[in-house]
Scaffold this motif. Structure first.
Motif, PDB file in Angstrom:
ATOM      1  N   LEU A 119     -13.755  -1.192   4.257  1.00  0.00           N
ATOM      2  CA  LEU A 119     -13.837  -1.826   2.221  1.00  0.00           C
ATOM      3  C   LEU A 119     -15.743  -2.540   2.571  1.00  0.00           C
ATOM      4  N   THR A 130      -6.789  -9.323   4.173  1.00  0.00           N
ATOM      5  CA  THR A 130      -7.735  -8.398   3.438  1.00  0.00           C
ATOM      6  C   THR A 130      -7.049  -7.381   3.162  1.00  0.00           C
ATOM      7  N   GLU A 131      -6.017  -7.267   3.862  1.00  0.00           N
ATOM      8  CA  GLU A 131      -4.728  -6.476   3.130  1.00  0.00           C
ATOM      9  C   GLU A 131      -4.515  -6.412   1.402  1.00  0.00           C
ATOM     10  N   ARG A 186      -7.986  -2.160  -4.149  1.00  0.00           N
ATOM     11  CA  ARG A 186      -8.746  -0.480  -4.602  1.00  0.00           C
ATOM     12  C   ARG A 186      -8.487   0.455  -4.185  1.00  0.00           C
ATOM     13  N   ARG A 216       0.518  -1.074   0.113  1.00  0.00           N
ATOM     14  CA  ARG A 216      -0.441   0.141   0.093  1.00  0.00           C
ATOM     15  C   ARG A 216       0.220   1.026   0.060  1.00  0.00           C
ATOM     16  N   GLU A 223      -7.392  -4.562   0.188  1.00  0.00           N
ATOM     17  CA  GLU A 223      -7.271  -2.857   0.492  1.00  0.00           C
ATOM     18  C   GLU A 223      -5.859  -2.566  -0.690  1.00  0.00           C
ATOM     19  N   THR A 224      -4.821  -3.622  -0.772  1.00  0.00           N
ATOM     20  CA  THR A 224      -4.033  -3.262  -1.620  1.00  0.00           C
ATOM     21  C   THR A 224      -5.084  -2.634  -3.384  1.00  0.00           C
ATOM     22  N   VAL A 280      -4.496   4.070   5.570  1.00  0.00           N
ATOM     23  CA  VAL A 280      -5.203   3.995   4.245  1.00  0.00           C
ATOM     24  C   VAL A 280      -5.568   5.298   5.166  1.00  0.00           C
TER      25      VAL A 280
END
Length: 343
Positions: free
Chosen positions: A275, A291-292, A298, A246, A295-296, A268
C-alpha cells in the motif's frame, strides 16, 4: 406521559446491513428451514420494513431473492416452506412470559416470468410481534451471504442480537433450547459430541472469522451429562475487524478449509503490491483511517485511487456531523462512489 421506549421498527436498514427483530432471532422452528430459506426471509423482512407492521402487500423482484443462484425454483420452494413454516416465539403477554405460535409468511403471488415480481404479506400476529419488538439484531449483508450453514447464520444472528448489551457477554442455554433455536431437526445430532462436531464447532469458527465478534460455546455438565451450554462473545479489536472484512472479499473457494484449519484467513495475497503512503494533502482533511481500512478498500474496489476517493468522501462529509465509525462510513461511501463511477 409519552412512551419513549425505542422500538425495533424505528431502526433502519442501510446499504451495509439489515434489521431483524430479536423475537425472530431466537424463535423455535417447528418446521425446519434451510440456509437459503433463512436468507430469503431476511431479505423479505428488509424489503417490507418501511410498512412491516401494517396490513399491506409487499412487492420484491425475484432477482433480489435469487442471490447467486440462477434458478427461480429455489425461490419458489423457499416461499412455500416459509409460508407453511410454524414457529414458536417467546413474547410478553399481559406482563407475563408466553409462547406465541405463528406462521412466518402469509399468502404470496409469484410471477411466472423469470424476471418477474413476488407479492407477499406478513401475517397479522407476526406484524403485532414485530411492532412490539424492542430488541433487534443488525445483520451485515456480506456476512449473511458468506456463512455456509444455517447453524452459522443462526449463531451469527444470536450474537448480533446480544453483542451490544453492555452488561452481558455470555448466556446459558439448555441443550434442548440451543438445538431448537439453531433449528436442528428432531432425531439429528442427538448427542452433545455430534452436535458440537457437526454444528457448533463449524458455526463458531465461521462466525469468529467473518463477523465482528469472537464466539465460544462451552459445555456445562450436571453430574456426568452435558445439560447446558454457555455462549460467550466479545467484539474484535480494529485489526481483527479489518481482517474479517478482507476475508469477505476473497473468493469463497478454499474458505471452508481456511476456517477449519484456523489458517490466516485475512492475509493479503503475495501478488498484491504494498500500500503506497497516504499523500500529504489529505492530512489537512482529517486524520488517517486505519491501515486495514485502506487495505479493505483496495481489495474491494481494485483499480480505484483509494486516496482520491477518501478526498471525495471528506469533501462530501464536510459540515456534516462526524460519523460514529469513520472507517465504516468511508467504506460505505466508497461503495456508492464505485457504483456511480464505474471503471
Amino acid at each position: 406521559m409519552v412512551d419513549k421506549t425505542y422500538r425495533t421498527i424505528d431502526a433502519r436498514p442501510n446499504a451495509e446491513s439489515l434489521v431483524k427483530p430479536g423475537e425472530l432471532v431466537d424463535l423455535v422452528e417447528v418446521t425446519p428451514l434451510t440456509l437459503n430459506d433463512r436468507r430469503i426471509y431476511n431479505l423479505l423482512l428488509e424489503n417490507a420494513w418501511e410498512a412491516i407492521d401494517k396490513p399491506v402487500t409487499h412487492v420484491i423482484a425475484k432477482a433480489a431473492l435469487r442471490g447467486s443462484h440462477n434458478s427461480n425454483d429455489r425461490v419458489g420452494e423457499s416461499l412455500e416452506r416459509l409460508m407453511s413454516a410454524i414457529v414458536r416465539v417467546a413474547v410478553i403477554w399481559d406482563g407475563e412470559p408466553a409462547i406465541e405460535r405463528v406462521q412466518l409468511l402469509g399468502g404470496n403471488l409469484e410471477s411466472a416470468r423469470g424476471d418477474g415480481l413476488v407479492e407477499y404479506e406478513i401475517p397479522a400476529r407476526l406484524r403485532k410481534i414485530i411492532g412490539n419488538s424492542a430488541v433487534f439484531a443488525r445483520l451485515q449483508r456480506e456476512v449473511m451471504f458468506a456463512l455456509s450453514s444455517k447453524y452459522a447464520l443462526t449463531l451469527y444472528e444470536m450474537v448480533q442480537k446480544r453483542g451490544n448489551l453492555r452488561w452481558k457477554a455470555s448466556e446459558k442455554f439448555t441443550i434442548e433450547a440451543l438445538r431448537s433455536i439453531l433449528g436442528v431437526p428432531k432425531g439429528k445430532l442427538t448427542t452433545w459430541s455430534n452436535l458440537k462436531l457437526r454444528a457448533l464447532d463449524p458455526a463458531v469458527r465461521e462466525v469468529s472469522v467473518l463477523s465482528d465478534y469472537i464466539v465460544e460455546i462451552d459445555a456445562i455438565k450436571t453430574g456426568r451429562a452435558v445439560t447446558h451450554a454457555e455462549l460467550r462473545w466479545w467484539r474484535k479489536d480494529g485489526d481483527a475487524t479489518g481482517a474479517a472484512d478482507r476475508e469477505l472479499q476473497f473468493s469463497k473457494v478454499g474458505r471452508r478449509q481456511r476456517v477449519a484449519a484456523k489458517a490466516d484467513p485475512v492475509a493479503v495475497p503475495p501478488s498484491a503490491p504494498p500500500l503506497r503512503a497516504r499523500p500529504a494533502w489529505l492530512d489537512s482533511r482529517g486524520a488517517a483511517l486505519r491501515t486495514e481500512t485502506y487495505e479493505t478498500a483496495r481489495l474491494r474496489f481494485p483499480g480505484y485511487d483509494i486516496y482520491f476517493v477518501e478526498g471525495e468522501w471528506r469533501s462530501w462529509a464536510s459540515g456534516k456531523p462526524p460519523a460514529e465509525d469513520a472507517d465504516r462510513a468511508f467504506l460505505a461511501f466508497f461503495r456508492k462512489f464505485a457504483e456511480a463511477n464505474p471503471l
